[in-house]
Design a protein around this motif. Sequence first.
Motif, PDB file in Angstrom:
ATOM      1  N   GLN A  39      15.163 -20.196   5.206  1.00  0.00           N
ATOM      2  CA  GLN A  39      15.617 -21.115   6.247  1.00  0.00           C
ATOM      3  C   GLN A  39      16.721 -21.987   5.685  1.00  0.00           C
ATOM      4  OE1 GLN A  39      12.580 -23.559   8.085  1.00  0.00           O
ATOM      5  NE2 GLN A  39      13.834 -23.785   9.919  1.00  0.00           N
ATOM      6  N   ALA A  40      17.880 -21.865   6.293  1.00  0.00           N
ATOM      7  CA  ALA A  40      19.028 -22.688   5.914  1.00  0.00           C
ATOM      8  C   ALA A  40      19.060 -23.933   6.807  1.00  0.00           C
ATOM      9  CB  ALA A  40      20.312 -21.896   6.068  1.00  0.00           C
ATOM     10  N   PRO A  41      19.705 -24.990   6.352  1.00  0.00           N
ATOM     11  CA  PRO A  41      19.780 -26.218   7.159  1.00  0.00           C
ATOM     12  C   PRO A  41      20.354 -25.958   8.545  1.00  0.00           C
ATOM     13  CG  PRO A  41      20.538 -26.639   4.939  1.00  0.00           C
ATOM     14  CD  PRO A  41      20.350 -25.148   5.040  1.00  0.00           C
ATOM     15  N   GLY A  42      19.650 -26.411   9.557  1.00  0.00           N
ATOM     16  CA  GLY A  42      20.123 -26.256  10.925  1.00  0.00           C
ATOM     17  C   GLY A  42      19.920 -24.885  11.513  1.00  0.00           C
ATOM     18  N   LYS A  43      19.261 -23.996  10.786  1.00  0.00           N
ATOM     19  CA  LYS A  43      19.048 -22.638  11.277  1.00  0.00           C
ATOM     20  C   LYS A  43      17.563 -22.325  11.332  1.00  0.00           C
ATOM     21  CE  LYS A  43      23.432 -20.696   9.649  1.00  0.00           C
ATOM     22  NZ  LYS A  43      24.057 -19.578   8.904  1.00  0.00           N
ATOM     23  N   GLU A  44      17.231 -21.300  12.099  1.00  0.00           N
ATOM     24  CA  GLU A  44      15.851 -20.885  12.187  1.00  0.00           C
ATOM     25  C   GLU A  44      15.455 -20.060  10.963  1.00  0.00           C
ATOM     26  OE1 GLU A  44      15.408 -20.661  17.067  1.00  0.00           O
ATOM     27  OE2 GLU A  44      15.060 -18.884  15.827  1.00  0.00           O
ATOM     28  N   THR A  78       1.542 -10.529  -7.698  1.00  0.00           N
ATOM     29  CA  THR A  78       2.847 -11.182  -7.632  1.00  0.00           C
ATOM     30  C   THR A  78       3.853 -10.308  -6.893  1.00  0.00           C
ATOM     31  OG1 THR A  78       2.420 -12.311  -9.728  1.00  0.00           O
ATOM     32  CG2 THR A  78       4.696 -12.245  -8.979  1.00  0.00           C
ATOM     33  N   MET A  79       4.661 -10.964  -6.084  1.00  0.00           N
ATOM     34  CA  MET A  79       5.751 -10.306  -5.374  1.00  0.00           C
ATOM     35  C   MET A  79       7.063 -10.891  -5.876  1.00  0.00           C
ATOM     36  SD  MET A  79       6.490 -10.255  -1.259  1.00  0.00           S
ATOM     37  CE  MET A  79       6.607 -12.028  -1.141  1.00  0.00           C
ATOM     38  N   TYR A  80       8.112 -10.086  -5.836  1.00  0.00           N
ATOM     39  CA  TYR A  80       9.400 -10.523  -6.356  1.00  0.00           C
ATOM     40  C   TYR A  80      10.515 -10.289  -5.333  1.00  0.00           C
ATOM     41  CZ  TYR A  80       6.736  -9.953 -10.671  1.00  0.00           C
ATOM     42  OH  TYR A  80       5.784 -10.032 -11.638  1.00  0.00           O
ATOM     43  N   LEU A  81      11.576 -11.042  -5.502  1.00  0.00           N
ATOM     44  CA  LEU A  81      12.795 -10.794  -4.745  1.00  0.00           C
ATOM     45  C   LEU A  81      13.961 -10.912  -5.722  1.00  0.00           C
ATOM     46  CD1 LEU A  81      13.957 -10.195  -1.903  1.00  0.00           C
ATOM     47  CD2 LEU A  81      14.408 -12.651  -1.707  1.00  0.00           C
ATOM     48  N   GLN A  82      14.534  -9.778  -6.065  1.00  0.00           N
ATOM     49  CA  GLN A  82      15.715  -9.761  -6.919  1.00  0.00           C
ATOM     50  C   GLN A  82      16.943  -9.907  -6.033  1.00  0.00           C
ATOM     51  OE1 GLN A  82      16.006  -9.559 -10.368  1.00  0.00           O
ATOM     52  NE2 GLN A  82      18.176  -9.963  -9.966  1.00  0.00           N
ATOM     53  N   MET A  83      17.713 -10.941  -6.285  1.00  0.00           N
ATOM     54  CA  MET A  83      18.872 -11.244  -5.461  1.00  0.00           C
ATOM     55  C   MET A  83      20.129 -11.124  -6.311  1.00  0.00           C
ATOM     56  SD  MET A  83      17.420 -14.480  -3.272  1.00  0.00           S
ATOM     57  CE  MET A  83      17.382 -15.567  -4.689  1.00  0.00           C
ATOM     58  N   ASN A  84      20.962 -10.173  -5.976  1.00  0.00           N
ATOM     59  CA  ASN A  84      22.219  -9.939  -6.688  1.00  0.00           C
ATOM     60  C   ASN A  84      23.405 -10.217  -5.769  1.00  0.00           C
ATOM     61  OD1 ASN A  84      20.725  -9.040  -8.939  1.00  0.00           O
ATOM     62  ND2 ASN A  84      20.765  -6.923  -8.198  1.00  0.00           N
ATOM     63  N   SER A  85      24.568 -10.361  -6.357  1.00  0.00           N
ATOM     64  CA  SER A  85      25.801 -10.593  -5.594  1.00  0.00           C
ATOM     65  C   SER A  85      25.611 -11.700  -4.568  1.00  0.00           C
ATOM     66  CB  SER A  85      26.252  -9.303  -4.897  1.00  0.00           C
ATOM     67  OG  SER A  85      26.458  -8.261  -5.832  1.00  0.00           O
ATOM     68  N   LEU A  86      25.046 -12.790  -5.018  1.00  0.00           N
ATOM     69  CA  LEU A  86      24.722 -13.890  -4.095  1.00  0.00           C
ATOM     70  C   LEU A  86      25.967 -14.471  -3.465  1.00  0.00           C
ATOM     71  CD1 LEU A  86      21.837 -15.456  -6.129  1.00  0.00           C
ATOM     72  CD2 LEU A  86      21.682 -14.774  -3.732  1.00  0.00           C
ATOM     73  N   LYS A  87      25.810 -14.859  -2.210  1.00  0.00           N
ATOM     74  CA  LYS A  87      26.893 -15.451  -1.447  1.00  0.00           C
ATOM     75  C   LYS A  87      26.520 -16.865  -1.046  1.00  0.00           C
ATOM     76  CE  LYS A  87      27.896 -10.943   0.683  1.00  0.00           C
ATOM     77  NZ  LYS A  87      28.033 -10.210   1.974  1.00  0.00           N
ATOM     78  N   PHE A  88      27.536 -17.641  -0.706  1.00  0.00           N
ATOM     79  CA  PHE A  88      27.287 -19.016  -0.288  1.00  0.00           C
ATOM     80  C   PHE A  88      26.300 -19.054   0.869  1.00  0.00           C
ATOM     81  CE2 PHE A  88      27.996 -23.409   0.310  1.00  0.00           C
ATOM     82  CZ  PHE A  88      28.083 -23.633   1.675  1.00  0.00           C
ATOM     83  N   GLU A  89      26.418 -18.105   1.783  1.00  0.00           N
ATOM     84  CA  GLU A  89      25.551 -18.097   2.963  1.00  0.00           C
ATOM     85  C   GLU A  89      24.106 -17.697   2.649  1.00  0.00           C
ATOM     86  OE1 GLU A  89      28.519 -16.649   2.611  1.00  0.00           O
ATOM     87  OE2 GLU A  89      28.562 -14.627   3.495  1.00  0.00           O
TER      88      GLU A  89
END
Length: 121
Positions: A39-44, A78-89
Amino acid sequence: QVQLVESGGGLVQAGGSLRLSCAASGRTFSSYTMGWFRQAPGKERELVAAISWSGGSTRYADSVKGRFTISRDNAKNTMYLQMNSLKFEDTAVYYCAAPDRIGVWGPYKYWGQGTQVTVSS
């Protein structure tokens, strides 16, 4: 009582990587699908990725396909989320969640407290 605890968030530059973890307790973790939301600010709140009980089936939001990978280690609850090539959004609070019934992909009843991911441009 099901407890979900996220960790691994932080500040990263655009193009960088982070790995989030979600530690589960309170029931048979391996029997349930699990999901990552954000959840980003102002978004669902939106579903980012979900994984079946065995890890053999996964689902991703179009916005993260090819960049994020969801996985789980049932032996470690345990569950994981590998996040690559991250963007500002991708900046948001990330939550892990679980439904209250076996074999369903939602609705999600149990939620962690969230972990902040901030991507600087």
